[in-house]
Write an enzyme that holds these catalytic residues in place. Structure first.
Site, mmCIF file in Angstrom:
data_model
loop_
_atom_site.group_PDB
_atom_site.id
_atom_site.type_symbol
_atom_site.label_atom_id
_atom_site.label_comp_id
_atom_site.label_asym_id
_atom_site.label_seq_id
_atom_site.Cartn_x
_atom_site.Cartn_y
_atom_site.Cartn_z
ATOM 1 N N LYS A 100 0.867 -1.179 0.000
ATOM 2 C CA LYS A 100 0.000 0.000 0.000
ATOM 3 C C LYS A 100 0.904 1.230 0.000
ATOM 4 O O LYS A 100 1.934 1.244 0.690
ATOM 5 C CB LYS A 100 -0.886 -0.031 1.251
ATOM 6 N N SER B 268 -9.683 2.061 2.931
ATOM 7 C CA SER B 268 -8.821 2.827 2.065
ATOM 8 C C SER B 268 -7.818 1.987 1.289
ATOM 9 O O SER B 268 -7.173 2.485 0.377
ATOM 10 C CB SER B 268 -8.041 3.841 2.913
ATOM 11 N N SER C 267 -9.952 -0.495 7.060
ATOM 12 C CA SER C 267 -9.408 -0.431 5.699
ATOM 13 C C SER C 267 -8.712 -1.684 5.192
ATOM 14 O O SER C 267 -8.312 -1.716 4.030
ATOM 15 C CB SER C 267 -8.446 0.737 5.576
HETATM 16 N N1 GLN Z 1 -13.237 4.487 6.624
HETATM 17 C C1 GLN Z 1 -12.491 4.804 7.781
HETATM 18 C C2 GLN Z 1 -11.994 6.236 7.706
HETATM 19 O O1 GLN Z 1 -12.163 6.821 6.716
HETATM 20 C C3 GLN Z 1 -11.341 3.852 7.985
HETATM 21 C C4 GLN Z 1 -10.198 4.105 7.106
HETATM 22 C C5 GLN Z 1 -9.005 3.247 7.448
HETATM 23 O O2 GLN Z 1 -9.137 2.217 8.107
HETATM 24 N N2 GLN Z 1 -7.835 3.698 7.037
HETATM 25 O O3 GLN Z 1 -11.454 6.765 8.620
#
Ligand code: GLN
EC number: 6.3.5.7
Length: 483
Positions: free
Chosen positions: A76, A151, A175
């Site tokens: 990532k 994400s 995410s």
């Molecule tokens: N959807 C959540 C956020 O936007 C989690 C994102 C993540 O786990 N990086 O904060």
């Protein structure tokens, strides 16, 4: 060749059926051919991949072994990779070449992995759809009109489309697990502190945790083995021995107590997902598990608490991107204030700016007690609910998401609607617990995930349950048409 899992690749390499270099060539060609449909990569690292593959083949020829030796993966794009762009999905870091490798990257490279590239992601890991990336949205290989989740949407789409067997990802509020659910993968968020955060660009430091995204629990065990462990460079990394995760896969589920929280089956849950969750419960019951209804009474407060704490930490973490110390710098600033304002205004996208404003507001004098402190108290209640539940059960099971992957753009005008989709995943981050999502069926041709949660450091138990489930079901073997 591209259908192989990490476990199959390890066997093939050990049996000299093919070399890592051959496999790497095949996958690089596949990425070049198919990724334009998906947009799952921000950067490709062909030269690095081929040199790492050759080095891995040489190590094997010298008698070295190892499940990750010669295994192609991707990172990532928030894991720092020395000399390679590490963008975090943001214009702010579009030209940032990290001066060092993240601990996860260094550990996996030492184990012999081959880095094919850096995967697309929501900007600074903020999002649940992978639509906030500066490099454009990622498409879901199961239906190109739908989001892959976020994400870590790039890692998920690439693995689901068989562009590579596994990838690293991070999970601040879901995410890893949510994109796993949306793309028919297995994804594991480890216990907070199990995997080093050093060199992982921070979103919300008390919630962030790196972990594996792969097609099977068996492969998650292999990749996690290479990622986990104490790191003196990360003061929140935990100095506990790392168990042999692959050895934990084969335990019997006889007598395993599975808790199913009644709060999970509220009005917000798609009834078709509820049915698939019940089917997975029945399948695990057949394997000897005992099912118990439990309660997590404070779950309803988790989303508001998370969306105060995460932006608060983000507003602090992202203050370093000011156009002076780090990040994009605007053209011809008139003075210092103009430089800060325009660099940050032009370098950050809309969702990141929204979070910084919410976070700075929640932390400001006069509001701190009302928002941040209150959210921290809720965080403790959420943790206490889990502690009470784990006195009665060994595993907690439920849906990973309330709905399957939505259409691209469907939630763009309503950020809160997107936040609400995180309802089942964020509690594990607030409590620091490990969680896993595994494929459990389809709704309208889109994959659905079931989430398993376990007590601290019981990643092996999660992998064990998921592996036994996968030995008795075939959801995880389904492949998206066209890939
Ligand atoms: N959807 C959540 C956020 O936007 C989690 C994102 C993540 O786990 N990086 O904060």
């Amino acid at each position: 060749m591209h259908h192989m899992t990490l476990a199959e690749i390890a066997r093939g390499l050990a049996d000299k059926k093919f070399s890592s270099e051959e496999l790497t060539q095949v996958l690089l060609a596949r990425i070049a051919q198919l990724d334009p449909q998906l947009n799952s990569f921000i950067s490709l690292t062909q030269e690095l991949a081929l040199s790492q593959a050759k080095a891995a083949d040489a190590r094997r020829a010298n008698g070295e072994t190892g499940a990750l030796l010669g295994a192609p993966i991707a990172h990532k794009d928030l894991f720092c990779t020395q000399g390679i762009r590490t963008s975090c999905g943001s214009k702010m870091l579009d030209n940032f070449k990290a001066p060092y490798d993240a601990t996860v990257v260094a550990k996996l490279a030492a184990a012999g992995t081959v880095t094919l590239g850096k995967t697309n992601m929501d900007e600074f890991a903020m999002g649940s759809a992978n639509e906030s990336s500066y490099y454009g949205a990622v498409k879901n290989p199961w239906n190109l009109e739908h989001v892959p989740g976020g994400s870590s949407g790039g890692s998920a789409a690439a693995v689901a489309a068989r562009l590579l067997p596994a990838a690293t990802a991070t999970d601040t509020g879901g995410s890893i697990r949510q994109p796993a659910a949306f793309t028919n993968l297995t994804g594991l968020k480890p216990t907070y502190g199990r995997v080093s955060r050093w060199g992982m660009i921070a979103y919300a430091s008390s919630l962030d945790q790196g972990g594996p995204l792969a097609r099977t629990a068996e492969d998650c065990a292999i990749l996690l083995q290479g990622m986990a462990g104490f790191d003196p460079n990360d003061s929140t990394s935990i100095d506990e021995p790392v168990p042999d995760y692959s050895a934990s896969l084969n335990g019997s589920l006889q007598g395993l107590r599975i808790g199913v929280p009644k709060e999970y089956f509220s009005a917000g849950l798609d009834p078709r997902i509820a049915e698939l969750v019940h089917n997975s419960v029945k399948a695990l019951e057949k394997l000897g598990a005992v099912i118990k209804e439990i309660s997590l009474p404070n779950m309803q407060h988790a989303i508001p608490a998370y969306y105060v704490i995460a932006p608060a930490e983000a507003s602090s973490n992202l203050s370093r991107f000011d156009g002076v110390r780090f990040g994009y710098r605007c053209e011809n600033p008139e003075n210092l204030i103009d430089l800060y304002k325009r660099s940050r205004g032009e370098g950050f996208g809309a969702e990141v700016q929204r979070r910084i404003m919410v976070g700075a507001y929640a932390l400001s004098a006069g509001y701190y007690d009302a928002y941040y402190l209150k959210a921290q108290k809720i965080r403790r209640l959420v943790k206490n609910d889990f502690m009470a539940a784990f006195n009665e059960v060994d595993i907690i099971l439920g849906p990973t998401t309330p709905n399957p992957a939505w259409k691209l753009g469907a939630k763009n005008s309503d950020p809160v609607a997107e936040y609400l989709e995180d309802v089942y995943t964020i509690t594990a981050n607030l409590a620091g617990l490990p969680g896993l999502s595994m494929p459990a069926g389809f709704v309208d041709g889109l994959p659905v995930g079931v989430q398993l949660l376990a007590p601290y450091f019981q990643e092996g138990r999660l992998l064990n349950v998921a592996h036994q489930y996968q030995l008795n079901t075939d959801w995880h073997t389904r492949t998206p048409t066209g890939f």
